[in-house]
Design a protein around this motif. Structure first.
Motif, PDB file in Angstrom:
ATOM      1  N   THR A  50       7.097 -13.106  -8.747  1.00 16.73           N
ATOM      2  CA  THR A  50       8.447 -12.754  -8.299  1.00 16.73           C
ATOM      3  C   THR A  50       9.004 -13.847  -7.387  1.00 16.73           C
ATOM      4  OG1 THR A  50       7.735 -11.573  -6.315  1.00 16.73           O
ATOM      5  CG2 THR A  50       7.843 -10.298  -8.359  1.00 16.73           C
ATOM      6  N   TYR A  68      24.030 -13.713 -15.012  1.00 19.35           N
ATOM      7  CA  TYR A  68      22.765 -14.387 -14.691  1.00 19.35           C
ATOM      8  C   TYR A  68      22.157 -15.014 -15.937  1.00 19.35           C
ATOM      9  CZ  TYR A  68      22.978 -10.909 -10.874  1.00 19.35           C
ATOM     10  OH  TYR A  68      23.364 -10.114  -9.836  1.00 19.35           O
ATOM     11  N   LEU A  70      18.232 -16.921 -16.868  1.00 19.48           N
ATOM     12  CA  LEU A  70      16.903 -17.332 -16.413  1.00 19.48           C
ATOM     13  C   LEU A  70      16.208 -18.084 -17.542  1.00 19.48           C
ATOM     14  CD1 LEU A  70      15.650 -14.014 -14.739  1.00 19.48           C
ATOM     15  CD2 LEU A  70      16.635 -16.030 -13.601  1.00 19.48           C
ATOM     16  N   HIS A  81      12.956 -11.235 -15.699  1.00 18.37           N
ATOM     17  CA  HIS A  81      14.207 -10.492 -15.560  1.00 18.37           C
ATOM     18  C   HIS A  81      14.715 -10.542 -14.120  1.00 18.37           C
ATOM     19  CE1 HIS A  81      11.051  -7.619 -14.439  1.00 18.37           C
ATOM     20  NE2 HIS A  81      11.969  -7.003 -13.711  1.00 18.37           N
ATOM     21  N   ILE A  82      15.954 -10.112 -13.944  1.00 22.98           N
ATOM     22  CA  ILE A  82      16.538  -9.949 -12.611  1.00 22.98           C
ATOM     23  C   ILE A  82      16.088  -8.574 -12.126  1.00 22.98           C
ATOM     24  CG2 ILE A  82      18.681  -9.767 -11.273  1.00 22.98           C
ATOM     25  CD1 ILE A  82      18.185 -12.578 -12.423  1.00 22.98           C
ATOM     26  N   ILE A  93      14.043 -12.177  -8.808  1.00 19.04           N
ATOM     27  CA  ILE A  93      13.510 -12.427 -10.150  1.00 19.04           C
ATOM     28  C   ILE A  93      12.111 -11.839 -10.202  1.00 19.04           C
ATOM     29  CG2 ILE A  93      12.796 -14.228 -11.780  1.00 19.04           C
ATOM     30  CD1 ILE A  93      14.747 -16.131 -10.283  1.00 19.04           C
ATOM     31  N   TRP A 104      17.290 -20.977 -12.830  1.00 12.28           N
ATOM     32  CA  TRP A 104      18.234 -19.859 -12.780  1.00 12.28           C
ATOM     33  C   TRP A 104      19.652 -20.397 -12.683  1.00 12.28           C
ATOM     34  CZ3 TRP A 104      21.349 -19.886  -8.562  1.00 12.28           C
ATOM     35  CH2 TRP A 104      20.893 -20.552  -7.425  1.00 12.28           C
TER      36      TRP A 104
END
Length: 167
Positions: A50, A68, A70, A81-82, A93, A104
């Motif tokens: 994270t 967003y 990534l 993922h967010i 994240i 990102w």
């Protein structure tokens, strides 16, 4: 100067949304059919896969409607993922492997006072006297005499930028 500037590229200077009486905020221009701001970077995920991304202090004051993107580096990260959307000028994240680097990008639609008072229109008809004239006639295979700038200011001689300096 205020208002609309028509050119190939531009920088934008606005009153700072957190201190409009004392500061400016400058951004480079990104072409878009919306007034958007783009921010990006690379985060290294922690031992749990994270990361928290800290955005500028003015981010939420200036932007809304966030989008967003990534991109994991090195290895796929199908669970990336967010995990927490923007709040207090940061987002989180999750779903990557420990120590993985993740590129990102986040965009936001401008919501400052000037942007709200002057909504952007992506398409507009030329004034009748401008029909047949171009902002950049040479790019369309036309003579420089067909420049809208010459139509409005015939005394101005336009010079082509050669990328090495004037002339």
């Amino acid at each position: 100067m205020t208002g609309t500037l028509t050119q190939g590229a531009a920088d934008v200077r606005i009153d700072h949304p957190l201190d409009p009486e004392n500061h400016f905020l400058a951004h480079a221009s990104v072409a878009s059919p919306e007034m958007k701001n783009v921010y990006d970077g690379t985060a290294t995920l922690d031992s749990e896969g994270t990361a928290t991304v800290q955005l500028p202090d003015y981010f939420e004051a200036l932007n809304e409607e966030f989008q967003y993107q990534l991109t994991p580096l090195g290895d796929p990260a199908p669970e990336l993922h967010i995990s927490s959307p923007v709040a207090e000028n940061r987002f989180a994240i999750a779903g990557g492997r420990p120590q993985q680097r993740v590129c990102w990008q986040i965009t936001g639609a401008r919501r400052d006072a000037w942007a709200r008072a002057n909504p952007f229109r992506a398409e507009a008809k030329k004034a009748p006297e401008e029909c047949g004239y171009y902002l950049h006639p040479e790019a369309h295979g036309q003579r420089s005499e067909r420049a809208i700038a010459r139509l409005h200011h015939p005394e101005v001689v336009t010079r082509r930028w050669n990328g090495k300096g004037r002339g």
